[in-house]
Design a protein around this motif. Structure first.
Motif, PDB file in Angstrom:
ATOM      1  N   LYS A   1      18.991  21.750  39.973  1.00  0.00           N
ATOM      2  CA  LYS A   1      17.819  22.443  38.798  1.00  0.00           C
ATOM      3  C   LYS A   1      18.573  23.446  37.983  1.00  0.00           C
ATOM      4  N   SER A   2      17.745  23.611  36.901  1.00  0.00           N
ATOM      5  CA  SER A   2      18.141  24.496  35.824  1.00  0.00           C
ATOM      6  C   SER A   2      16.901  25.596  35.672  1.00  0.00           C
ATOM      7  N   ILE A   3      17.401  26.771  35.172  1.00  0.00           N
ATOM      8  CA  ILE A   3      16.521  27.679  34.733  1.00  0.00           C
ATOM      9  C   ILE A   3      16.985  28.195  33.597  1.00  0.00           C
ATOM     10  N   LYS A   4      16.134  28.214  32.347  1.00  0.00           N
ATOM     11  CA  LYS A   4      16.539  28.886  31.194  1.00  0.00           C
ATOM     12  C   LYS A   4      15.979  30.061  30.870  1.00  0.00           C
ATOM     13  N   CYS A   5      16.869  30.820  30.073  1.00  0.00           N
ATOM     14  CA  CYS A   5      16.713  32.020  29.604  1.00  0.00           C
ATOM     15  C   CYS A   5      17.140  32.345  28.239  1.00  0.00           C
ATOM     16  N   GLU A   6      16.275  32.728  27.456  1.00  0.00           N
ATOM     17  CA  GLU A   6      16.266  33.145  26.001  1.00  0.00           C
ATOM     18  C   GLU A   6      15.754  34.586  25.705  1.00  0.00           C
ATOM     19  N   GLN A   7      16.504  35.203  24.867  1.00  0.00           N
ATOM     20  CA  GLN A   7      16.137  36.671  24.328  1.00  0.00           C
ATOM     21  C   GLN A   7      16.246  36.777  23.068  1.00  0.00           C
ATOM     22  N   ASN A   8      15.119  37.309  22.126  1.00  0.00           N
ATOM     23  CA  ASN A   8      15.171  37.360  20.740  1.00  0.00           C
ATOM     24  C   ASN A   8      15.397  39.051  20.182  1.00  0.00           C
ATOM     25  N   LEU A   9      15.786  39.598  21.139  1.00  0.00           N
ATOM     26  CA  LEU A   9      16.122  41.114  20.963  1.00  0.00           C
ATOM     27  C   LEU A   9      17.308  41.359  20.158  1.00  0.00           C
ATOM     28  N   GLY A  10      18.157  40.499  20.058  1.00  0.00           N
ATOM     29  CA  GLY A  10      19.509  40.740  19.386  1.00  0.00           C
ATOM     30  C   GLY A  10      20.583  41.262  20.326  1.00  0.00           C
ATOM     31  N   HIS A  11      20.281  41.264  21.745  1.00  0.00           N
ATOM     32  CA  HIS A  11      21.328  41.912  22.723  1.00  0.00           C
ATOM     33  C   HIS A  11      22.161  40.943  22.907  1.00  0.00           C
ATOM     34  N   ASP A  12      23.334  41.943  23.574  1.00  0.00           N
ATOM     35  CA  ASP A  12      24.669  41.120  23.832  1.00  0.00           C
ATOM     36  C   ASP A  12      25.106  40.868  25.125  1.00  0.00           C
TER      37      ASP A  12
END
Lengths: 114, 105
Positions: free
Chosen positions: A19-30
């Protein structure tokens, strides 16, 4: 507008599956992280990525493989799932590593292996 | 190695005070504090950047003793909303063992 989002929120699967878990952030963090939180509430770091480069890889079974296609995404793939993998998995992000900035967490993915 | 927190759990009545301690076997260059309410994600409370620093956040404050590699979180006149699990964290975003706090009416 969610800062750090994970999908799915709940995942129930059988032993041996992948299985896979996805993660996305829109804060511009590196910098992004994966944590495992077990029933005792320990928040154990698994991986840290800075600018798509792996910088922390704790003692985690090889069945767990993170992938960072770009700075805004950090996915977690788990092979041959075991009962002991059942936990809540949190993704987080921060601006910089070793820079004393606030970490923002996703809402978590509750993984149940049956 | 993750910092060790004490106590592991504490139960308070509204209005009572509590102290949560965080101790590291490795050098602590700074300390973060987070609170996680039941079923939610951890949320940032504060960062202490240098030894001797104290900070406040509403009725929650903290201190940092860099030489002793320790930090303490002080909750005064606790409210029901303070219930949750508190974590200290290091500069590498490695979190402590956690302290479960429950405030009763």
């Amino acid at each position: 507008d969610t800062a750090v989002s994970q999908t799915p929120k709940y995942l129930v699967t059988q032993m041996g599956n992948d299985k896979s878990i996805k993660c996305e952030q829109n804060l511009g963090h590196d910098t992004m992280y994966w944590y495992k939180q077990d029933s005792k509430k320990f928040l154990k770091i698994m991986f840290s990525y800075n600018n798509k480069e792996l910088i922390i890889n704790e003692t985690v079974p090889n069945r767990f493989s993170p992938k960072s296609p770009d700075k805004a995404h950090l996915n977690l793939h788990i092979n041959s799932l075991e009962l002991g993998d059942s936990a809540v998995y949190f993704c987080a992000s921060s601006q910089g590593f070793f820079r004393n900035t606030e970490a923002f967490f996703g809402q978590g993915t509750r993984l149940t292996v049956v | 190695q993750q910092p060790v927190q004490s106590p592991q759990a504490v139960i308070l009545r509204e209005g009572e005070d509590a102290v949560i301690n965080c101790s590291s076997s490795k050098a602590l260059y700074s300390v973060h504090w987070y609170r996680q309410k039941h079923g939610e994600a951890p949320v940032f409370l504060m960062i202490l950047l240098k030894g001797g620093e104290q900070k406040g956040h509403e009725k929650i404050s903290a201190s940092f003793n860099e030489k002793k590699q320790q930090s303490s979180l002080y909750l005064t006149a606790s409210q029901l909303s303070y219930s949750g699990t508190y974590f200290c964290g290091t500069i590498k975003y490695i979190f402590g063992t956690g302290t479960r706090l429950k405030v009763l009416a």
